[in-house]
Design a protein around this motif. Structure first.
Motif, PDB file in Angstrom:
ATOM      1  N   ASN A 134       0.832  -1.210   0.000  1.00  0.00           N
ATOM      2  CA  ASN A 134       0.000   0.000   0.000  1.00  0.00           C
ATOM      3  C   ASN A 134       0.864   1.258   0.000  1.00  0.00           C
ATOM      4  OD1 ASN A 134      -2.354  -1.476  -0.053  1.00  0.00           O
ATOM      5  ND2 ASN A 134      -2.644  -1.405   2.164  1.00  0.00           N
ATOM      6  N   PHE A 135       1.960   1.235   0.770  1.00  0.00           N
ATOM      7  CA  PHE A 135       2.867   2.381   0.778  1.00  0.00           C
ATOM      8  C   PHE A 135       3.382   2.644  -0.628  1.00  0.00           C
ATOM      9  CE2 PHE A 135       7.221   3.913   0.612  1.00  0.00           C
ATOM     10  CZ  PHE A 135       7.091   5.138   1.233  1.00  0.00           C
ATOM     11  N   TRP A 136       3.887   1.606  -1.294  1.00  0.00           N
ATOM     12  CA  TRP A 136       4.469   1.793  -2.625  1.00  0.00           C
ATOM     13  C   TRP A 136       3.402   2.158  -3.653  1.00  0.00           C
ATOM     14  CZ3 TRP A 136       9.152   3.109  -2.885  1.00  0.00           C
ATOM     15  CH2 TRP A 136      10.092   2.610  -1.992  1.00  0.00           C
ATOM     16  N   ARG A 137       2.193   1.632  -3.514  1.00  0.00           N
ATOM     17  CA  ARG A 137       1.107   2.002  -4.433  1.00  0.00           C
ATOM     18  C   ARG A 137       0.784   3.485  -4.271  1.00  0.00           C
ATOM     19  NH1 ARG A 137      -3.449  -0.290  -2.542  1.00  0.00           N
ATOM     20  NH2 ARG A 137      -2.473  -2.315  -2.743  1.00  0.00           N
ATOM     21  N   ASP A 138       0.690   3.936  -3.025  1.00  0.00           N
ATOM     22  CA  ASP A 138       0.416   5.355  -2.771  1.00  0.00           C
ATOM     23  C   ASP A 138       1.579   6.229  -3.211  1.00  0.00           C
ATOM     24  OD1 ASP A 138      -2.048   4.723  -1.764  1.00  0.00           O
ATOM     25  OD2 ASP A 138      -1.483   4.974   0.337  1.00  0.00           O
ATOM     26  N   TYR A 139       2.780   5.704  -3.079  1.00  0.00           N
ATOM     27  CA  TYR A 139       3.975   6.458  -3.451  1.00  0.00           C
ATOM     28  C   TYR A 139       3.959   6.835  -4.931  1.00  0.00           C
ATOM     29  CZ  TYR A 139       8.659   7.034  -5.210  1.00  0.00           C
ATOM     30  OH  TYR A 139       9.742   7.488  -5.890  1.00  0.00           O
ATOM     31  N   VAL A 140       3.554   5.922  -5.786  1.00  0.00           N
ATOM     32  CA  VAL A 140       3.603   6.200  -7.221  1.00  0.00           C
ATOM     33  C   VAL A 140       2.466   7.102  -7.681  1.00  0.00           C
ATOM     34  CG1 VAL A 140       4.897   4.140  -7.804  1.00  0.00           C
ATOM     35  CG2 VAL A 140       2.415   4.053  -7.867  1.00  0.00           C
ATOM     36  N   ARG A 141       1.448   7.274  -6.855  1.00  0.00           N
ATOM     37  CA  ARG A 141       0.388   8.215  -7.216  1.00  0.00           C
ATOM     38  C   ARG A 141       0.956   9.624  -7.126  1.00  0.00           C
ATOM     39  NH1 ARG A 141      -4.335   6.441  -3.532  1.00  0.00           N
ATOM     40  NH2 ARG A 141      -4.397   8.663  -3.241  1.00  0.00           N
ATOM     41  N   PRO A 142       0.785  10.427  -8.183  1.00  0.00           N
ATOM     42  CA  PRO A 142       1.401  11.759  -8.218  1.00  0.00           C
ATOM     43  C   PRO A 142       1.029  12.661  -7.041  1.00  0.00           C
ATOM     44  CG  PRO A 142       0.345  11.226 -10.325  1.00  0.00           C
ATOM     45  CD  PRO A 142       0.019  10.121  -9.378  1.00  0.00           C
ATOM     46  N   ASP A 143      -0.196  12.575  -6.546  1.00  0.00           N
ATOM     47  CA  ASP A 143      -0.612  13.462  -5.468  1.00  0.00           C
ATOM     48  C   ASP A 143       0.054  13.121  -4.139  1.00  0.00           C
ATOM     49  OD1 ASP A 143      -2.099  11.090  -5.498  1.00  0.00           O
ATOM     50  OD2 ASP A 143      -3.800  12.005  -4.475  1.00  0.00           O
ATOM     51  N   ASN A 144       0.559  11.907  -3.993  1.00  0.00           N
ATOM     52  CA  ASN A 144       1.207  11.520  -2.737  1.00  0.00           C
ATOM     53  C   ASN A 144       2.722  11.408  -2.869  1.00  0.00           C
ATOM     54  OD1 ASN A 144      -1.205  11.371  -1.371  1.00  0.00           O
ATOM     55  ND2 ASN A 144      -1.497   9.219  -1.814  1.00  0.00           N
ATOM     56  N   ARG A 145       3.264  11.659  -4.040  1.00  0.00           N
ATOM     57  CA  ARG A 145       4.688  11.476  -4.262  1.00  0.00           C
ATOM     58  C   ARG A 145       5.518  12.371  -3.338  1.00  0.00           C
ATOM     59  NH1 ARG A 145       8.558   9.559  -7.970  1.00  0.00           N
ATOM     60  NH2 ARG A 145      10.379  10.922  -8.117  1.00  0.00           N
ATOM     61  N   ALA A 146       5.180  13.633  -3.253  1.00  0.00           N
ATOM     62  CA  ALA A 146       5.954  14.558  -2.422  1.00  0.00           C
ATOM     63  C   ALA A 146       5.924  14.125  -0.959  1.00  0.00           C
ATOM     64  CB  ALA A 146       5.434  15.982  -2.575  1.00  0.00           C
ATOM     65  N   MET A 147       4.763  13.686  -0.506  1.00  0.00           N
ATOM     66  CA  MET A 147       4.636  13.247   0.878  1.00  0.00           C
ATOM     67  C   MET A 147       5.461  11.971   1.111  1.00  0.00           C
ATOM     68  SD  MET A 147       1.122  13.039   3.065  1.00  0.00           S
ATOM     69  CE  MET A 147       0.525  11.509   2.399  1.00  0.00           C
ATOM     70  N   ALA A 148       5.414  11.031   0.178  1.00  0.00           N
ATOM     71  CA  ALA A 148       6.184   9.793   0.314  1.00  0.00           C
ATOM     72  C   ALA A 148       7.683  10.087   0.282  1.00  0.00           C
ATOM     73  CB  ALA A 148       5.799   8.815  -0.786  1.00  0.00           C
TER      74      ALA A 148
END
Length: 171
Positions: A134-148
């Motif tokens: 889930n972390f890596w899936r969210d990481y690749v989403r552009p809206d969460n990239r900066a946060m990750a």
């Protein structure tokens, strides 16, 4: 901890809390979770971490126990009005007690999760794998990239190799 090694006792020893508090007091600017875990491991805690690099389940167990202890310390400091302990993976810091600020810290579902040891006991290796996925899936989403990236101590522009190295270093 259903499908891996179990911790020695359901409660952490008083010496663990003392060492944790000493480390926080020696770092008035705060500490990152990784640095705190490393220092506690050097003091002989987390003996269940047997692999280098540590296995995901071992890391989850150490992380959970650390945050369990941190939230207990947070409650103790609030009850005794001796400090405000701010807890995140990027900065764990003890601040002087502020009555108004303490009142804002009443509802915290993350704290409730870590204070319940049944959550640690119920976690499985497949559950940890799902959390990482889930972390890596969210990481690749552009809206969460900066946060990750911020969670890894990085910011754009950065390549995938650097990201994976930062993740492994922190893990």
């Amino acid at each position: 901890m259903s499908d891996n090694a179990s911790r020695a006792t359901p409660d952490l020893p008083a010496s663990f809390y003392s060492e944790l508090e000493n480390l926080l007091m020696q770092s008035p600017g705060g500490m990152r979770e990784y640095a705190l875990l490393q220092q506690l491991k050097e003091c002989g805690y987390f003996p269940f971490i047997k692999h280098r690099p540590a296995l995901p389940m071992e890391l989850f167990q150490a992380h959970f126990l650390l945050f369990h202890a941190l939230y207990h310390l947070q409650q103790t400091h609030l009850q005794n009005r001796t400090g405000i302990l701010r807890i995140s993976t990027l900065s764990i810091r003890l601040y002087p007690y502020q009555p108004g600020e303490a009142a804002l810290m009443t509802l915290d579902p993350v704290r409730d999760y870590y204070l319940e040891l049944d959550n640690l006991d119920a976690m499985t290796e497949s559950g940890v794998a799902e959390l990482l996925e889930n972390f890596w899936r969210d990481y690749v989403r552009p809206d969460n990239r900066a946060m990750a990236l911020a969670e890894l101590g990085l910011s754009d522009p950065v390549d995938e190799t650097t990201i994976k190295q930062a993740y492994r270093r922190l893990a």
